[in-house]
Design an enzyme around this catalytic site. Structure first.
Site, PDB file in Angstrom:
ATOM      1  N   SER A   9       0.996  -1.251   0.077  1.00 65.74           N
ATOM      2  CA  SER A   9      -0.020  -0.095   0.081  1.00 65.74           C
ATOM      3  C   SER A   9       0.956   1.439   0.046  1.00 65.74           C
ATOM      4  O   SER A   9       2.102   1.150   0.247  1.00 65.74           O
ATOM      5  CB  SER A   9      -0.806  -0.028   1.149  1.00 65.74           C
ATOM      6  OG  SER A   9      -0.270   0.171   2.585  1.00 65.74           O
ATOM      7  N   LYS A  10       0.449   2.468  -0.155  1.00 68.28           N
ATOM      8  CA  LYS A  10       0.975   3.581  -0.192  1.00 68.28           C
ATOM      9  C   LYS A  10       1.568   3.940   1.087  1.00 68.28           C
ATOM     10  O   LYS A  10       2.671   4.550   1.143  1.00 68.28           O
ATOM     11  CB  LYS A  10       0.062   5.006  -0.627  1.00 68.28           C
ATOM     12  CG  LYS A  10      -0.602   4.722  -2.168  1.00 68.28           C
ATOM     13  CD  LYS A  10      -1.440   5.662  -2.250  1.00 68.28           C
ATOM     14  CE  LYS A  10      -2.002   5.613  -3.698  1.00 68.28           C
ATOM     15  NZ  LYS A  10      -2.964   6.873  -3.764  1.00 68.28           N
TER      16      LYS A  10
END
Length: 213
Positions: A9-10
């Site tokens: 994920s970011k």
């Protein structure tokens, strides 16, 4: 059979799953049995995780690089592992703070039991805070409303799951946190979208409340 799940994920600071992939392959997972999502851990819609969990069979073991790759939060993690255990599927965490978890061993089950106890404690605290909040609101002349249950992500998950003959409705409802009445009001037994389900998907800002409770 060993099955691996990866997620990036970011918030990871990296958009690559290379490290996770290498670790899972080294642990013995075949490349054809790897599932990968590129999404936030808080996001409900993780199609590859859903596909991974559905593909697992009795006697298989699910491997993850770190514990936070699998669960959105502690409660979701505990529910997921309980479901795997009920199906005769093991879980093994390769590294990180959850590396002691290997539900195929007695010691690993003990460690996970501690996590489950913490999750139960967390639920109790949330319940206490909710009751206290409602009591305070009533004292100020306000009443708590019925919580909304169905979301667009849950509707899509229900459609995909109900279309599979091996799906157990009770387990699906437990995972989604809804009643059977709510499920069937939104999705048919064959997985087809019903009017209430269409409303949720076309108007995400106004999810339908669970009136069956």
């Amino acid at each position: 059979m060993l099955v691996g799940y990866m997620r990036v994920s970011k918030t990871d600071g990296s958009q690559s799953t290379d490290l996770q992939r290498d670790a899972l392959l080294l642990a013995g997972v075949d490349a054809d049995h790897l599932y990968e999502d590129h999404a936030s851990g808080k996001k409900d819609d993780r199609p590859q995780l859903a596909a991974c969990l559905k593909a697992l069979r009795d006697g298989d073991t699910l491997l993850v690089w770190k514990l936070d790759r699998l669960g959105r939060d502690l409660r979701h993690l505990v529910n997921t592992v309980h479901d795997l255990t009920d199906r005769g599927i093991g879980l093994k965490v390769l590294t990180g703070e959850g590396a002691a978890i290997d539900t195929t061993t007695a010691s690993g089950k003990l460690v996970f039991g501690i996590f489950a106890a913490l999750a139960e404690f967390e639920r109790a605290l949330i319940s206490e805070r909710t009751i206290a909040g409602l009591t305070a609101a009533r004292a100020r002349g306000r009443k708590g409303g019925r919580p909304y249950k169905m979301t667009a992500a849950k509707v899509r998950t229900a459609m995909a799951a109900m279309g599979q003959k091996e799906t157990k409705v009770g387990d699906l409802c437990k995972e989604l946190g809804i009643t059977r009445q709510t499920l069937y009001r939104h999705v048919s037994p064959s997985g087809k979208l019903r009017p209430d389900g269409s409303k949720v998907l076309t108007n995400r800002e106004k999810p339908t409340p669970d009136h069956s409770r």
